[in-house]
Structures are given as structure tokens and as C-alpha cells.
Design an enzyme around this catalytic site. Structure first.
Site, PDB file in Angstrom:
ATOM      1  CD  GLN A   3      39.260 -70.894 -14.321  1.00 55.99           C
ATOM      2  OE1 GLN A   3      41.016 -70.579 -14.796  1.00 55.99           O
ATOM      3  NE2 GLN A   3      38.882 -70.185 -15.275  1.00 55.99           N
ATOM      4  CB  ILE A  59      34.963 -66.778 -28.578  1.00 63.20           C
ATOM      5  CG1 ILE A  59      35.211 -65.789 -27.514  1.00 63.20           C
ATOM      6  CG2 ILE A  59      36.116 -65.611 -30.359  1.00 63.20           C
ATOM      7  CD1 ILE A  59      36.369 -65.326 -26.229  1.00 63.20           C
ATOM      8  CG  HIS A 108      10.569 -59.011 -16.019  1.00 64.09           C
ATOM      9  ND1 HIS A 108      11.071 -57.489 -16.218  1.00 64.09           N
ATOM     10  CD2 HIS A 108       9.746 -59.095 -17.904  1.00 64.09           C
ATOM     11  CE1 HIS A 108       9.885 -57.144 -17.101  1.00 64.09           C
ATOM     12  NE2 HIS A 108      10.146 -58.268 -18.466  1.00 64.09           N
ATOM     13  CG  ASP A 114      13.715 -51.665 -15.972  1.00 65.08           C
ATOM     14  OD1 ASP A 114      14.314 -51.223 -16.919  1.00 65.08           O
ATOM     15  OD2 ASP A 114      13.556 -51.141 -15.213  1.00 65.08           O
ATOM     16  CB  SER A 120      26.895 -69.586 -17.307  1.00 60.30           C
ATOM     17  OG  SER A 120      27.398 -70.688 -17.297  1.00 60.30           O
ATOM     18  CG  ASN A 121      33.385 -69.491 -20.374  1.00 63.66           C
ATOM     19  OD1 ASN A 121      32.565 -69.373 -21.518  1.00 63.66           O
ATOM     20  ND2 ASN A 121      35.118 -69.705 -20.359  1.00 63.66           N
ATOM     21  NE  ARG A 138      43.990 -65.385 -23.263  1.00 64.16           N
ATOM     22  CZ  ARG A 138      44.094 -66.489 -23.858  1.00 64.16           C
ATOM     23  NH1 ARG A 138      43.928 -66.512 -25.031  1.00 64.16           N
ATOM     24  NH2 ARG A 138      44.511 -67.328 -22.845  1.00 64.16           N
ATOM     25  N   GLY A 197      29.171 -67.371 -24.746  1.00 66.83           N
ATOM     26  CA  GLY A 197      29.768 -68.259 -25.932  1.00 66.83           C
ATOM     27  C   GLY A 197      30.221 -68.743 -26.222  1.00 66.83           C
TER      28      GLY A 197
END
Length: 467
Positions: free
Chosen positions: A363, A411, A437, A441, A384-385, A276, A409
Site C-alpha cells: 500500500q 462495512i 462459469h 459452477d 477488490s476492496n 481486530r 463493500g
């Protein structure tokens, strides 16, 4: 002048004659005479007379929406309006909508106060028009991003206040630009001529003259707001849940009826961090900010090609499952309007740069409260960030009728051992998955997670599968 005098004399004689006959013969139907007299068109009046009073109704804005909340009026009774002038902003449980006028005329009645609920098909305002009765049967319609230039309409679902002068709207129309895709930098989000030129420059690769560029930059700086200050509440306050908040109540209540399967793991994205960094400058030269999210989204799409059951939806009774061809991957956003989940359409067909470009757009619109219905609907899989705020782990809730969601989560730089047993500095990302569920599975979710992890830990491997 002589013709006018003759016309006036004829009128006087008719009136006198009518009054004489009325007295002598007691004529009982003066209205018929007046109607005939008016139809004769023997005189002109100096007073201004508008046309019929039109009831401007709230049309069907799609997505099963039957009611909206009036958030703001841009006009008042007695105000003059022209076509495309903003009348009001309404908010459904999916998006904000700016209603614009179809007619030139004068506002005679507002049917709702701010924060009142308006129903689809019922009048919003009465407009006394200066056009003929032939427009009475016309219906206001809704503009979506898929509509063509010829279908330009008067109610625009853009999730924001599309305020612009007729000249700016004409400029956009002439260049086939949808105002829903332009971010306004003027006061209260008004779209300026410079915004259209800036948008056109990005699309064509043109370079704006320095004066226009500096003027636009100055406007953007002036419209930036300071960080909000805490608001102390002196007494208890009860208010109804409306708009997006009411939508969250419905969605989350339905979501928690689903039996969730959870899975957490960590991913070493040290190579991705380097990649990146190498591409960031090139992307910015093209006018696009490159974050990690386009890589996360593309890796998810590549994984969904191998596990299409995760890109599916189930009906309310969970009797049928539909495998979705398009990978419309949503990104949960924390906005000033609440939790919104816009999605990038057809990720399976996009490059990482294309994804980054569309994310920039979403954004920008999300941060200014301008997301539209088309951006917020049709999602098939969600990320979801939570890490953008600072969280490390989460327990994401599935957005029905989708069957899976992931929470990213923050970094962290943490010590890890490499393949040679040496202690190294690693960039670690925590991922938390939730799956329905009833149809997914644990093994399938785990295999998908492992594949997604492999793409990110060795991002060069994505090149082999890119289309």
C-alpha cells in the site's frame, strides 16, 4: 625534466624528417606514419580524452515486454554521469522502470523524447566512457527482488525512481538491502541515508537515535502533498492510451470474453471488529498497521485449500486448467497510475501479521507509484476492496487467466436480529463474487463463499486451520 626535453627533441626531429621525406619521395600514406607515431607514446597531452562511445541499449525487462514509453529524462546531452546514476524512467504496461548508468562518462546522445516509445534492444543513449574497450561487450541487466547481492545490476525494476547517491547505494549494498524495498522520503522519492537506517532498524528491531528519527519524520511531512485541485479542460483533448491504461484495455477486453457467474452475500463481521480492535495495538507496537484486509485474505486462502479450483488458471483456448500451489492473493488498488493489482505471495504459508506487514509495504508503494513488476505479477486469486472508496456492491471483472474474484463493500452498522430474536447493532460487510462459469459452477462458488463467511463471522475458528 631532461627526459622530457630529450623526448620533445626526438619528436621534432621525427616530424621534420617525415616532412622532408614526404616532399622528396611523395609519401602517400601519412595515416600509417601517424598511427605508428602515436603508438610510440613519445609525448603526453594536456587535453582530456575519454574512451569509446557506448550505445546503452534497453535490455529485455521480462514479462514479454517489447516496448516502453520514456516518461522522464534525468540527464541531458553533455551531462556527466557516474555508475548507478539515474538516466531515465520508462514505463511499460506492467510497471515503471528506472534506468541507471553502467558507466562513468558523458552523455553524447538521447535517442528519444519524453512520451516517445522505446524498443527493447535498441539504444537509449550514447555514453562516451572513460573506461577501456573491454566493457563494450557487457550487457545491462535487470534487477528483480529475487536477485542476490552479487547480482547487483544497473537497470532496476522497482516501479519507481530509485534516486540515491552512490554513498546511499553503497550503504544499502553493504547491509544487503534491496533499494526496491525502501521507500524514499527525499525530494522526488530520492532514497536518503535515513531511509536505509529506518529500513534496517525495522528489520533488526533497532531503535534509531532521536535526532535521526525526528529528521526523518520532518522530511516525510515536507514531502506530503495537498489534495489535488480540479483541472478544468477548456477544449477537447485527444491523446493515446499508454502504459497501465493500455494494459487495462487489453486485460479488460480479454476478461469480458469470459462468461461471468455472479454471487452476492452479506457477512456479519461484528466479532471480527472486536478481534481486530484487540490486536490493533499489539500490531502497531511491532510497527505494522492492522486493517481488516489481512483477515479477509487469510480467510480466502483457507477457503481455497478446500476449493482449489478457484485458485487455478485456464489457457486462452480454455482447453487446460492449472491448479496453482501458491496462494498469491491480489488486492485491487486505486492508485494515481490507475488500477493496479499487486499480490501477497504464498498466503497459505503466512500468518495474519505477516500478511498485514506485506500489505503495508504494497500500500505504501502503491500510493507513491512505486510498485514493481514482481509485486504486480503472479497473482492467482483477487479481492477488490471497493468499500475503501465507499461502494456497497460491485460486479467485479475477472483478471485472466484467473478464474475468480471478490469485491468487498464498505462495512455498515445495521440493525439485525440475533439468535434470540433480539434486535442488535451489527457490522455488515457485503461481498460480491464473480467466477469463470466455463470452469466454476454456481454451487462451488456458493460453498466457498459460505466457508469464507464462517471464518469471518467466527474468526476464532481460523486458529484451528492456521499452519
Amino acid at each position: 625534466m631532461a627526459a622530457v626535453t630529450r623526448c620533445s627533441s626526438q619528436l621534432v626531429r621525427r616530424l621534420l624528417s617525415h616532412q622532408y621525406k614526404r616532399r622528396c619521395f611523395r609519401v602517400q600514406q601519412p595515416r600509417a606514419f601517424l598511427s605508428k607515431l602515436c603508438n610510440a607514446r613519445l609525448f603526453h597531452t594536456t587535453s582530456v580524452r575519454l574512451g569509446p562511445i557506448m550505445q546503452f541499449k534497453l535490455s529485455d525487462i521480462g514479462e514479454g515486454i517489447m516496448e516502453v514509453v520514456v516518461k522522464e529524462w534525468y540527464v541531458e546531452e553533455g551531462a556527466k554521469v557516474a555508475q548507478f546514476d539515474s538516466i531515465c524512467e520508462v514505463q511499460s504496461d506492467k510497471a515503471s522502470v528506472t534506468i541507471t548508468s553502467r558507466y562513468d562518462g558523458v552523455i553524447r546522445k538521447l535517442y528519444y523524447a519524453v512520451d516517445e516509445t522505446a524498443l527493447v534492444g535498441m539504444p537509449l543513449v550514447d555514453i562516451e566512457t572513460d573506461t577501456g574497450p573491454e566493457v563494450v561487450q557487457e550487457e545491462d541487466v535487470v534487477e528483480t527482488p529475487a536477485m542476490s547481492r552479487e547480482e547487483h545490476t544497473h537497470q532496476e525494476i522497482k516501479g519507481h525512481k530509485t534516486q540515491a547517491t552512490p554513498a546511499v547505494r553503497r550503504l544499502a549494498l553493504e547491509n544487503n538491502i534491496k533499494l526496491s524495498e525502501v521507500v524514499g522520503t527525499g525530494k522526488d522519492g530520492r532514497i536518503l541515508k535515513e531511509d536505509i537506517l529506518n529500513f534496517l532498524a525495522k528489520q533488526t528491531g533497532a531503535i534509531l537515535p532521536p535526532s535521526q528519527f525526528l529528521e526523518t519524520q520532518t522530511i516525510q511531512k515536507e514531502t506530503q502533498q495537498d489534495a489535488p485541485k480540479p483541472d478544468l479542460i477548456s477544449k477537447d483533448l485527444t491523446e493515446p492510451l499508454k502504459g497501465f491504461h493500455r494494459a487495462m484495455v487489453k486485460t479488460m477486453s480479454a476478461a469480458l470474453m469470459i462468461p461471468h457467474f455472479g454471487l452476492c452475500d452479506e457477512v456479519d463481521i461484528s466479532r471480527l471488529v472486536q478481534l481486530r480492535a484487540d490486536l490493533k495495538g499489539l500490531s502497531e507496537e511491532r510497527g505494522v498497521k492492522l486493517s481488516y484486509m489481512p483477515f479477509f485474505i487469510k480467510a480466502a486462502s483457507l477457503g481455497l485449500l478446500h476449493f482449489p479450483v478457484l485458485n487455478a488458471s485456464v489457457d486462452e483456448a480454455c482447453q487446460n486448467i492449472t491448479y496453482k500451489a501458491a496462494h498469491n492473493i491480489g488486492l485491487a488498488m486505486d492508485t494515481r497510475q490507475g488500477l493496479l493489482v499487486p499480490n501477497v505471495k504464498n498466503v497459505q504459508l503466512l500468518s495474519i501479521f505477516d500478511i498485514a506487514k506485506d500489505l503495508n509495504r504494497l500500500q505504501t508503494l502503491g500510493s507513491s507509484g512505486q510498485l514493481g513488476t514482481s509485486d504486480l505479477t503472479g497473482g492467482t486469486f483477487t479481492l477488490s476492496n471497493i468499500g475503501s472508496i465507499g461502494g456497497t456492491y460491485a460486479k467485479p471483472v475477472i483478471l485472466p487467466p484467473q478464474v475468480a474474484i471478490g469485491a468487498l463493500g464498505k462495512i455498515q452498522i445495521l440493525p439485525r436480529f440475533d439468535s434470540n430474536g433480539q434486535l442488535v447493532k451489527a457490522h455488515i460487510l457485503n461481498i460480491s463474487w464473480s467466477a469463470d462459469h466455463r470452469v466454476i459452477d454456481g454451487a462451488t462458488m456458493c460453498r466457498f463463499s459460505n466457508l469464507w463467511q464462517q471464518y469471518l463471522e467466527n474468526p476464532a475458528s481460523m486458529v484451528l486451520d492456521l499452519k
